[in-house]
Design a protein around this motif. Structure first.
Motif, short mmCIF file in Angstrom:
data_model
loop_
_atom_site.label_atom_id
_atom_site.label_comp_id
_atom_site.label_asym_id
_atom_site.label_seq_id
_atom_site.Cartn_x
_atom_site.Cartn_y
_atom_site.Cartn_z
N GLU A 117 0.82 -1.22 0.00
CA GLU A 117 0.00 0.00 0.00
C GLU A 117 0.85 1.28 0.00
O GLU A 117 0.56 2.22 -0.72
N SER A 118 1.89 1.30 0.84
CA SER A 118 2.59 2.57 1.06
C SER A 118 4.11 2.48 1.04
O SER A 118 4.78 3.51 1.16
N SER A 119 4.67 1.29 0.91
CA SER A 119 6.12 1.10 1.04
C SER A 119 6.64 1.64 2.37
O SER A 119 7.73 2.19 2.46
N PHE A 120 5.79 1.54 3.42
CA PHE A 120 6.10 1.98 4.77
C PHE A 120 6.24 3.50 4.88
O PHE A 120 6.95 4.00 5.75
N ASN A 121 5.55 4.22 4.02
CA ASN A 121 5.51 5.68 4.09
C ASN A 121 4.39 6.09 5.06
O ASN A 121 3.22 5.98 4.73
N ASN A 154 -2.46 -6.98 -9.92
CA ASN A 154 -1.05 -6.78 -9.54
C ASN A 154 -0.89 -6.72 -8.03
O ASN A 154 0.10 -7.20 -7.48
N TYR A 155 -1.88 -6.13 -7.38
CA TYR A 155 -1.87 -6.02 -5.92
C TYR A 155 -1.87 -7.41 -5.28
O TYR A 155 -1.09 -7.68 -4.37
N LEU A 156 -2.72 -8.27 -5.76
CA LEU A 156 -2.81 -9.65 -5.25
C LEU A 156 -1.48 -10.37 -5.44
O LEU A 156 -0.99 -11.06 -4.52
N LYS A 157 -0.87 -10.23 -6.60
CA LYS A 157 0.43 -10.87 -6.87
C LYS A 157 1.50 -10.38 -5.89
O LYS A 157 2.26 -11.17 -5.32
N LYS A 158 1.55 -9.05 -5.70
CA LYS A 158 2.58 -8.47 -4.84
C LYS A 158 2.41 -8.87 -3.38
O LYS A 158 3.38 -9.25 -2.71
N VAL A 159 1.19 -8.78 -2.87
CA VAL A 159 0.96 -9.10 -1.45
C VAL A 159 1.27 -10.57 -1.17
O VAL A 159 1.95 -10.89 -0.18
N THR A 160 0.79 -11.48 -2.01
CA THR A 160 1.03 -12.91 -1.77
C THR A 160 2.53 -13.24 -1.81
O THR A 160 3.01 -14.04 -1.01
N ALA A 169 -7.50 -9.39 -2.22
CA ALA A 169 -8.10 -8.66 -3.35
C ALA A 169 -9.17 -7.69 -2.86
O ALA A 169 -9.25 -6.55 -3.33
N ALA A 170 -9.97 -8.14 -1.88
CA ALA A 170 -11.06 -7.30 -1.36
C ALA A 170 -10.53 -6.09 -0.62
O ALA A 170 -11.16 -5.03 -0.62
N TYR A 171 -9.37 -6.21 0.03
CA TYR A 171 -8.78 -5.06 0.73
C TYR A 171 -8.51 -3.94 -0.27
O TYR A 171 -8.66 -2.76 0.04
N ASN A 172 -8.13 -4.31 -1.48
CA ASN A 172 -7.83 -3.32 -2.51
C ASN A 172 -9.05 -2.81 -3.25
O ASN A 172 -9.15 -1.62 -3.56
N THR A 173 -10.01 -3.69 -3.50
CA THR A 173 -11.11 -3.31 -4.41
C THR A 173 -12.51 -3.51 -3.86
O THR A 173 -13.49 -3.15 -4.51
N GLY A 174 -12.64 -4.11 -2.67
CA GLY A 174 -13.95 -4.37 -2.09
C GLY A 174 -14.45 -5.78 -2.40
O GLY A 174 -14.11 -6.35 -3.45
N ALA A 175 -15.24 -6.33 -1.49
CA ALA A 175 -15.74 -7.71 -1.64
C ALA A 175 -16.65 -7.85 -2.86
O ALA A 175 -16.67 -8.90 -3.51
N GLY A 176 -17.38 -6.80 -3.20
CA GLY A 176 -18.28 -6.85 -4.36
C GLY A 176 -17.54 -7.09 -5.66
O GLY A 176 -17.99 -7.88 -6.51
N ASN A 177 -16.38 -6.45 -5.83
CA ASN A 177 -15.59 -6.65 -7.05
C ASN A 177 -14.92 -8.02 -7.08
O ASN A 177 -14.65 -8.56 -8.15
N GLN A 220 -3.17 2.89 3.89
CA GLN A 220 -4.00 3.60 2.91
C GLN A 220 -5.49 3.45 3.19
O GLN A 220 -6.25 2.90 2.39
N ILE A 221 -5.89 3.96 4.35
CA ILE A 221 -7.28 3.85 4.77
C ILE A 221 -8.13 4.89 4.06
O ILE A 221 -7.84 6.09 4.11
N VAL A 222 -9.19 4.42 3.41
CA VAL A 222 -10.17 5.31 2.78
C VAL A 222 -11.29 5.53 3.82
O VAL A 222 -11.96 4.58 4.20
N PRO A 223 -11.46 6.77 4.29
CA PRO A 223 -12.46 7.01 5.36
C PRO A 223 -13.86 6.50 5.05
O PRO A 223 -14.56 6.04 5.94
N SER A 224 -14.27 6.56 3.78
CA SER A 224 -15.66 6.21 3.44
C SER A 224 -15.89 4.72 3.19
O SER A 224 -17.02 4.30 3.00
N THR A 225 -14.83 3.90 3.19
CA THR A 225 -15.01 2.45 3.00
C THR A 225 -14.43 1.68 4.18
O THR A 225 -15.15 1.36 5.13
N ALA A 226 -13.13 1.41 4.15
CA ALA A 226 -12.50 0.67 5.25
C ALA A 226 -12.69 1.40 6.57
O ALA A 226 -13.00 0.78 7.60
N GLY A 227 -12.52 2.73 6.55
CA GLY A 227 -12.68 3.51 7.77
C GLY A 227 -14.07 3.41 8.35
O GLY A 227 -14.25 3.24 9.56
#
Length: 395
Positions: free
Chosen positions: A250-254, A380-386, A331-339, A268-275
Motif C-alpha cells: 500500500e505505502s512502502s512503509f511511508n 497486480n496487488y494480489l500478486k505483490k501481497v502474496t 483482493a477485497a482489501y484493494n477493491t472491495g468484496a463486491g468486485n 492507505q485507509i479510505v475514510p468512506s469504505t474501510a474507515g
C-alpha cells in the motif's frame, strides 16, 4: 442468545404482570426499537453527507495546493502513496522521499548555488523530522482537517506523536547520538551529487541533490512497527506477515502516504469504505477519520487490521478453504468484496460467488482472480501481497 433472553424475560413479565401489562410492555419495547432504528438511520444519512463533503473538500484543497506549487515549480509534485513531499513555507525548497524507489531529493530554487553546509542542514532537518512536525508543515492536510472538522459532527482526530520518519532507516537506531547523526549526514553528502536545472522563476535556477536510501529500508521500517503490528494482528488472529505485506504494497512503509481518493497512512485507509466499516466495530458506530487520525501509525494499523478481520472473518467467512479465503481477502482489501464476487459471477453477489469459490481449489481461485478481477491494479496487488507475505514471515 439475545433473542432467547428477550423471550425468557418476556415470559417472566407475562406471569408477573398479567396479559394487559405484558401487551403494554411489548408495545413500549416495539416503540423503543422503532425509535432506535430511526435514530440510527438519521445518523447514517448525516454521516454519508459528511463523507461526500469530505471528498469535496479534499478535491478542492488538492487543486488549490497544486496551483500554489505551480507558481514556482514546472510540475506540482505532491505526496502520494509511496512518496512523501514537503515544501518550505515559501515553496522554494522541496524535500521528497520516495520510499518505494529508495531515494531522497532536496531541490532548491535560488539565484546562487547552495553550499554543502546549507544542503547538510536540510538533510539533518529531514533525517530528524517526526510525524508531528511533518503534519504541522503539511499545508494541504492541515487545511483539509480544519475544514472537515468545522463541517462534520461525527469525526475523529488525533494528536500526533514525535515519531521519527527516516532516522531508523538511515541509522537503524531509535535514538542515535548527535555525533552519529553528523556522520550520517556527511556520508549522505558524499554519496550524492548536486545538479543544476532550469527554473520557472525568472533569474533563478533549481539546484537538485539526490541520494539513495539503504537497501534494507523495508525491513528496518517493518521492525519499527513490529510492536503495533503484532498487537493488532494478535488481537484479530491475523498473520502478522500478511499485515506487513499489505503495508509494504500500500505505502512502502511511508507513514505520510496520501492519495486523492482520499486515502491516508501506512495501510492507505479510505475514510468512506474501510474507515467506515472498521470504526463501526471499534466505536460502535461508523465515524469519519481525519488526516491526523490516520497519520497516527497505531490508529492507522488498528483500522487496517480491523478491516482485514472484517473481510476474512465476517464478509468472506463462508469460504471454507483458508488459502482461498486469504486470496479473496487480499483482493477485497484493494477493491472491495463486491468486485471480488464479480470475478466469479459477473455480479456483486457475494453469496453466489462463495458457492462457486467453495467448489474450486485455492490455485483455481487465485487464477480466476488474476484473470477476471475488474481492475489490473487489483490483479497486480494480489500478486505483490502474496509474494511479500513470505518476506515478512521471519520478523
Amino acid at each position: 442468545m439475545k433473542i432467547l433472553l428477550v423471550i425468557f424475560i418476556s415470559g417472566l413479565l407475562f406471569f408477573s404482570y398479567g396479559e394487559d401489562d405484558f401487551e403494554k410492555y411489548l408495545n413500549e419495547f416495539q416503540q423503543y426499537k422503532k425509535e432506535e432504528i430511526e435514530a440510527y438511520e438519521k445518523y447514517y444519512k448525516e454521516l454519508m453527507k459528511e463523507f461526500e463533503e469530505y471528498k469535496r473538500i479534499v478535491y478542492e484543497e488538492f487543486e488549490r495546493y497544486k496551483k500554489e506549487i505551480s507558481r514556482y515549480w514546472k510540475e506540482p509534485e505532491v505526496s502520494t502513496k509511496k512518496k512523501w513531499v514537503e515544501y518550505s513555507e515559501d515553496y522554494k525548497i522541496k524535500k521528497a522521499v520516495d520510499f518505494e524507489k529508495g531515494e531522497i531529493r532536496v531541490e532548491i530554487i535560488d539565484k546562487k548555488k547552495p553550499s554543502k553546509k546549507e544542503i547538510a542542514k536540510l538533510l539533518m532537518d529531514l533525517i530528524t523530522e517526526d510525524t508531528k512536525k511533518a503534519f504541522e508543515r503539511d499545508k494541504l492536510s492541515r487545511r483539509i482537517e480544519k475544514k472537515i472538522v468545522k463541517k462534520a459532527k461525527h469525526i475523529k482526530t488525533a494528536k500526533l506523536k514525535r515519531k521519527p520518519i527516516l532516522m531508523g532507516v538511515i541509522l537503524d537506531k531509535k535514538k542515535p547520538e548527535p555525533k552519529n547523526l553528523s556522520k550520517a549526514v556527511v556520508s549522505l553528502l558524499k554519496s550524492g551529487r548536486l545538479v543544476e536545472k532550469p527554473s520557472k522563476v525568472k533569474g533563478e535556477k533549481v539546484y537538485a541533490f539526490k541520494i539513495k536510501l539503504p537497501p534494507k529500508r523495508f525491513m528496518r521500517k517493518a521492525k519499527e512497527y513490529k510492536p503495533v503490528v503484532l498487537k493488532f494482528s494478535d488481537r484479530y488472529k491475523l498473520d502478522h506477515a500478511l499485515v506487513y505485506a499489505i503495508i509494504h504494497t500500500e505505502s512502502s512503509f511511508n507513514p505520510l502516504a496520501r492519495s486523492p481518493v482520499p486515502a491516508y497512512g501506512l495501510m492507505q485507509i479510505v475514510p468512506s469504505t474501510a474507515g467506515k466499516d472498521a470504526t463501526k466495530i471499534i466505536y460502535g458506530k461508523p465515524v469519519l477519520l481525519s488526516p491526523s487520525y490516520l497519520y497516527d501509525e497505531e490508529k492507522n494499523i488498528m483500522i487496517g487490521t480491523t478491516y482485514i478481520y472484517l473481510l476474512y472473518y465476517k464478509y468472506l467467512k463462508d469460504i471454507k478453504n483458508p488459502l482461498s479465503r486469504l486470496y479473496c481477502t487480499i483482493a477485497a482489501y484493494n477493491t472491495g468484496a463486491g468486485n471480488v464476487a464479480r470475478a466469479f459471477t459477473g455480479t456483486t453477489n457475494i453469496k453466489r460467488a462463495i458457492k462457486i469459490i467453495n467448489r474450486m481449489s485455492p490455485s483455481e481461485v487465485y487464477d480466476t482472480l488474476i484473470k477476471k478481477l475488474p481492475y489490473d491494479e487489483t490483479k497486480n496487488y494480489l500478486k505483490k501481497v502474496t509474494k511479500r507475505i513470505m518476506l515478512y514471515k521471519e520478523i
